[in-house]
Design an enzyme around this catalytic site. Structure first.
Site, PDB file in Angstrom:
ATOM      1  N   SER A   8       1.588  -4.164  -6.097  1.00 41.63           N
ATOM      2  CA  SER A   8       1.882  -3.031  -6.802  1.00 41.63           C
ATOM      3  C   SER A   8       0.939  -2.788  -7.507  1.00 41.63           C
ATOM      4  CB  SER A   8       3.385  -3.609  -7.704  1.00 41.63           C
ATOM      5  OG  SER A   8       3.808  -3.869  -7.303  1.00 41.63           O
ATOM      6  N   CYS A  24      -3.246  10.200  -1.788  1.00 45.06           N
ATOM      7  CA  CYS A  24      -2.260  10.366  -0.151  1.00 45.06           C
ATOM      8  C   CYS A  24      -0.999   9.697  -0.820  1.00 45.06           C
ATOM      9  CB  CYS A  24      -2.681   9.072   0.432  1.00 45.06           C
ATOM     10  SG  CYS A  24      -4.537   8.657   1.168  1.00 45.06           S
ATOM     11  N   ASP A  76      31.456  -0.643   1.439  1.00 48.63           N
ATOM     12  CA  ASP A  76      32.505  -0.850   1.427  1.00 48.63           C
ATOM     13  C   ASP A  76      34.319  -0.120   1.788  1.00 48.63           C
ATOM     14  OD1 ASP A  76      34.206  -2.383  -0.603  1.00 48.63           O
ATOM     15  OD2 ASP A  76      33.943  -0.305  -1.820  1.00 48.63           O
ATOM     16  N   GLU A  99       5.455   2.431  -1.337  1.00 46.69           N
ATOM     17  CA  GLU A  99       4.894   3.542  -2.348  1.00 46.69           C
ATOM     18  C   GLU A  99       5.455   3.482  -3.364  1.00 46.69           C
ATOM     19  OE1 GLU A  99       4.133   6.733  -0.823  1.00 46.69           O
ATOM     20  OE2 GLU A  99       4.178   5.905   2.034  1.00 46.69           O
TER      21      GLU A  99
HETATM   22  C1  LIG Z   1       8.517  -1.772   5.191  1.00 49.21           C
HETATM   23  C2  LIG Z   1       7.510  -1.783   4.112  1.00 49.21           C
HETATM   24  C3  LIG Z   1       6.287  -0.567   4.824  1.00 49.21           C
HETATM   25  C4  LIG Z   1       5.394  -1.169   3.675  1.00 49.21           C
HETATM   26  N1  LIG Z   1       4.248  -0.219   4.609  1.00 49.21           N
HETATM   27  C5  LIG Z   1       3.510  -0.291   4.236  1.00 49.21           C
HETATM   28  C6  LIG Z   1       1.796   1.178   4.779  1.00 49.21           C
HETATM   29  O1  LIG Z   1       2.182   1.238   5.808  1.00 49.21           O
HETATM   30  N2  LIG Z   1       0.857   0.623   3.805  1.00 49.21           N
HETATM   31  C7  LIG Z   1       0.679  -0.117   2.789  1.00 49.21           C
HETATM   32  O2  LIG Z   1      -0.561   0.073   2.596  1.00 49.21           O
HETATM   33  N3  LIG Z   1       2.244  -0.491   2.064  1.00 49.21           N
HETATM   34  C8  LIG Z   1       2.776  -0.593   2.765  1.00 49.21           C
HETATM   35  N4  LIG Z   1       3.904  -1.519   2.176  1.00 49.21           N
HETATM   36  C9  LIG Z   1       3.940  -2.262   1.321  1.00 49.21           C
HETATM   37  C10 LIG Z   1       4.511  -2.549  -0.155  1.00 49.21           C
HETATM   38  O3  LIG Z   1       4.348  -0.678  -0.616  1.00 49.21           O
HETATM   39  C11 LIG Z   1       3.978  -2.564  -0.919  1.00 49.21           C
HETATM   40  O4  LIG Z   1       5.646  -3.942  -0.749  1.00 49.21           O
HETATM   41  C12 LIG Z   1       4.903  -1.973  -2.746  1.00 49.21           C
HETATM   42  O5  LIG Z   1       4.180  -1.225  -2.750  1.00 49.21           O
HETATM   43  C13 LIG Z   1       5.276  -3.284  -3.217  1.00 49.21           C
HETATM   44  O6  LIG Z   1       4.513  -4.561  -3.730  1.00 49.21           O
HETATM   45  P1  LIG Z   1       4.638  -6.183  -2.881  1.00 49.21           P
HETATM   46  O7  LIG Z   1       5.847  -6.266  -1.925  1.00 49.21           O
HETATM   47  O8  LIG Z   1       3.808  -6.875  -2.496  1.00 49.21           O
HETATM   48  O9  LIG Z   1       6.000  -6.786  -4.395  1.00 49.21           O
HETATM   49  P2  LIG Z   1       4.980  -6.981  -5.765  1.00 49.21           P
HETATM   50  O10 LIG Z   1       3.953  -6.479  -5.981  1.00 49.21           O
HETATM   51  O11 LIG Z   1       4.429  -8.079  -5.172  1.00 49.21           O
HETATM   52  O12 LIG Z   1       5.924  -6.993  -6.379  1.00 49.21           O
HETATM   53  C14 LIG Z   1       6.989  -8.405  -7.038  1.00 49.21           C
HETATM   54  C15 LIG Z   1       8.225  -7.525  -8.038  1.00 49.21           C
HETATM   55  O13 LIG Z   1       7.303  -7.338  -8.944  1.00 49.21           O
HETATM   56  C16 LIG Z   1       7.629  -6.461 -10.062  1.00 49.21           C
HETATM   57  N5  LIG Z   1       6.911  -6.174 -10.795  1.00 49.21           N
HETATM   58  C17 LIG Z   1       5.846  -4.950 -10.603  1.00 49.21           C
HETATM   59  N6  LIG Z   1       4.754  -4.703 -11.859  1.00 49.21           N
HETATM   60  C18 LIG Z   1       5.908  -5.313 -12.615  1.00 49.21           C
HETATM   61  C19 LIG Z   1       5.731  -5.092 -13.462  1.00 49.21           C
HETATM   62  N7  LIG Z   1       4.593  -4.912 -14.569  1.00 49.21           N
HETATM   63  N8  LIG Z   1       6.099  -5.572 -14.601  1.00 49.21           N
HETATM   64  C20 LIG Z   1       7.719  -5.627 -14.339  1.00 49.21           C
HETATM   65  N9  LIG Z   1       7.860  -5.933 -12.706  1.00 49.21           N
HETATM   66  C21 LIG Z   1       6.938  -5.800 -11.930  1.00 49.21           C
HETATM   67  C22 LIG Z   1       8.043  -5.262  -8.064  1.00 49.21           C
HETATM   68  O14 LIG Z   1       8.930  -4.548  -9.122  1.00 49.21           O
HETATM   69  C23 LIG Z   1       8.846  -5.914  -7.772  1.00 49.21           C
HETATM   70  O15 LIG Z   1      10.141  -6.093  -8.004  1.00 49.21           O
HETATM   71  C24 LIG Z   1       5.270  -1.523   3.322  1.00 49.21           C
HETATM   72  C25 LIG Z   1       6.560  -1.818   2.679  1.00 49.21           C
HETATM   73  C26 LIG Z   1       7.475  -2.736   3.548  1.00 49.21           C
HETATM   74  C27 LIG Z   1       8.487  -3.553   2.706  1.00 49.21           C
END
Ligand SMILES: Cc1cc2nc3c(=O)[nH]c(=O)nc-3n(C[C@H](O)[C@H](O)[C@H](O)COP(=O)(O)OP(=O)(O)OC[C@H]3O[C@@H](n4cnc5c(N)ncnc54)[C@H](O)[C@@H]3O)c2cc1C
Length: 399
Positions: free
Chosen positions: A154, A254, A352, A379
């Site tokens: 994120s 992008c 459900d 995304e």
């Molecule tokens: C199946 C899949 C395919 C993907 N494909 C790609 C890809 O092709 N290329 C690529 O680059 N990425 C890809 N991703 C990555 C995806 O974009 C990230 O998983 C996503 O951006 C969230 O990042 P994270 O998983 O590190 O979660 P984190 O950023 O660690 O988030 C964890 C939690 O914290 C919450 N959070 C974040 N910021 C805040 C805030 N300020 N206040 C409160 N809560 C907050 C989030 O909402 C979430 O609930 C993919 C992910 C999946 C699951």
């Protein structure tokens, strides 16, 4: 009960349950033709195999040739690069109809089109466009997009992957996580820190020090390849750097393209689920009458139709704004948040209504519900998009 049923003539006037407001009448002839072509592909080629592919954790690669032949890869890019030159609404309809099949198929097309072909088109040189885009449109070269890193998707500004200039090359080190198409890809669009800010590089399969490792044990997007990428002193020629953008606005540009398409996809998933339970609940007799004849089931399904209709109109207007060149990222955030939430809730509610039968992949609802766990997260998570809207309303950055 019979007197409450619509007679034949009234039924003929009845609303289309998955297009309650005749949104289709707002489409041009070309847009309708695109939708019909992709709908047929989903019905004939995706739906018969997708339950098994999901069970097996297999991306149905055998479909890529047909997807390319229909012009669905980079469909909005110009014909001079071998692409279909369609408008944004058509791209949205492609996403909607593909995701009516499965989010994994739509993800493949989104990544190839919006996250790989788009940055080459928007930020690349003419030579780079000629080198890669026609083969990518033809499905001969598959791409992936590496932005996310394990320590926090994120907050991509904290990116650790970096590239250092060394003569005519760049030396790339670091890793990326959760990368769709990672193990399938011939090229990876990789975003890395440099002395001059974040820049994009086209890393080619086979470059020494570049490796991809598939993520196993996924319970979501099982019919899609997700990987970790590793870069250990990978030498990337200067000719593979995308020269026309610097900073986070490169990858974020992008993502706006891809997220736009993602607003449409969940409509397809929700339509698939509602269609399925409409049929099922009419056949399922409990307490002497079809489940569909109960007020509670009808209220649930009516509410699903309402939410789908809202989502359809939101995405269509977003597409018209995009085609007019006035779409704003905040609008994309609102639609991505709304439509993903709509679809995940509907898929769970449909699961459900299917009772025990809803827990196997013989029915689509559980597959869509599980897929939506990824779509609502990637995304930009739901929270991230909510915070974008919150910032827009208040002027205060609460990230
Ligand atoms: C199946 C899949 C395919 C993907 N494909 C790609 C890809 O092709 N290329 C690529 O680059 N990425 C890809 N991703 C990555 C995806 O974009 C990230 O998983 C996503 O951006 C969230 O990042 P994270 O998983 O590190 O979660 P984190 O950023 O660690 O988030 C964890 C939690 O914290 C919450 N959070 C974040 N910021 C805040 C805030 N300020 N206040 C409160 N809560 C907050 C989030 O909402 C979430 O609930 C993919 C992910 C999946 C699951």
């Amino acid at each position: 009960m019979a007197r409450f049923h619509l007679n034949f003539a009234e039924r003929a006037m009845a609303l289309n349950p998955v297009d309650l407001f005749d949104v289709r009448s707002l489409l041009t002839e070309e847009e309708r033709s695109v939708q019909d072509t992709v709908a047929r592909f989903t019905d004939e080629r995706v739906l018969p195999i997708i339950g098994d592919a999901f069970d097996e954790g297999r991306f149905p690669r055998e479909l890529v040739g047909e997807i390319a032949e229909m012009g669905l890869l980079g469909s909005s890019l110009p014909e001079e690069y071998g692409c279909a030159g369609l408008n944004s609404v058509s791209y949205g309809l492609i996403c909607q109809e593909l995701e009516r099949g499965d989010s994994g198929i739509r993800s493949f097309v989104s990544v190839q089109s919006s996250l790989c072909m788009y940055p080459i088109f928007a930020y690349g040189t003419e030579e780079q466009k000629q080198r890669w885009l026609p083969d990518m449109a033809a499905g001969k070269v598959i791409g992936c997009f590496g932005l996310t890193e394990a320590h926090g998707g994120s907050d991509p500004a904290t990116m650790k992957t970096h590239a250092r200039r060394d003569g005519d090359d760049w030396v790339l080190n670091g890793s990326k996580m959760w990368i769709t198409n990672g193990n399938l890809a011939d090229i990876a669009i990789v975003w890395a820190q440099t002395d001059d800010g974040i820049q994009g590089f086209v890393v080619e399969k086979g470059m020494a020090g570049f490796a991809a490792q598939e993520v196993k044990h996924k319970m979501s997007l099982r019919a899609s390849v997700t990987s970790a990428l590793f870069f250990d002193n990978v030498r990337v020629p200067e000719a593979n750097r995308l020269p026309n953008v610097k900073g986070l606005k490169g990858p974020l540009g992008c993502l706006t393209q891809a997220r736009y398409g993602i607003t449409w996809g969940p409509i397809g998933a929700a339509v698939a689920c509602l269609t399925e339970v409409l049929d099922y609940t009419k056949e399922r007799i409990l307490f002497g009458r079809p489940v569909a004849a109960t007020q509670s089931a009808q209220i649930k399904m009516a509410d699903m139709a309402r939410r789908i209709t809202n989502a359809q109109l939101l995405s269509l207007q977003l597409g018209r704004l995009k085609d007019a060149g006035t779409m704003k990222p905040q609008q994309v955030s609102l639609a991505k948040w709304n439509n993903c939430r709509m679809a995940i809730d509907i898929a769970r509610e449909c699961r459900d209504l299917l009772g025990g039968a809803g827990i196997t992949t013989e029915h689509a609802a559980i597959r869509h519900a599980l897929n939506m766990e990824s779509v609502i997260t990637y995304e930009g998570t739901e929270t991230v998009h909510q915070l974008v809207i919150g910032r827009e309303l208040t002027g205060i950055n609460a990230f």
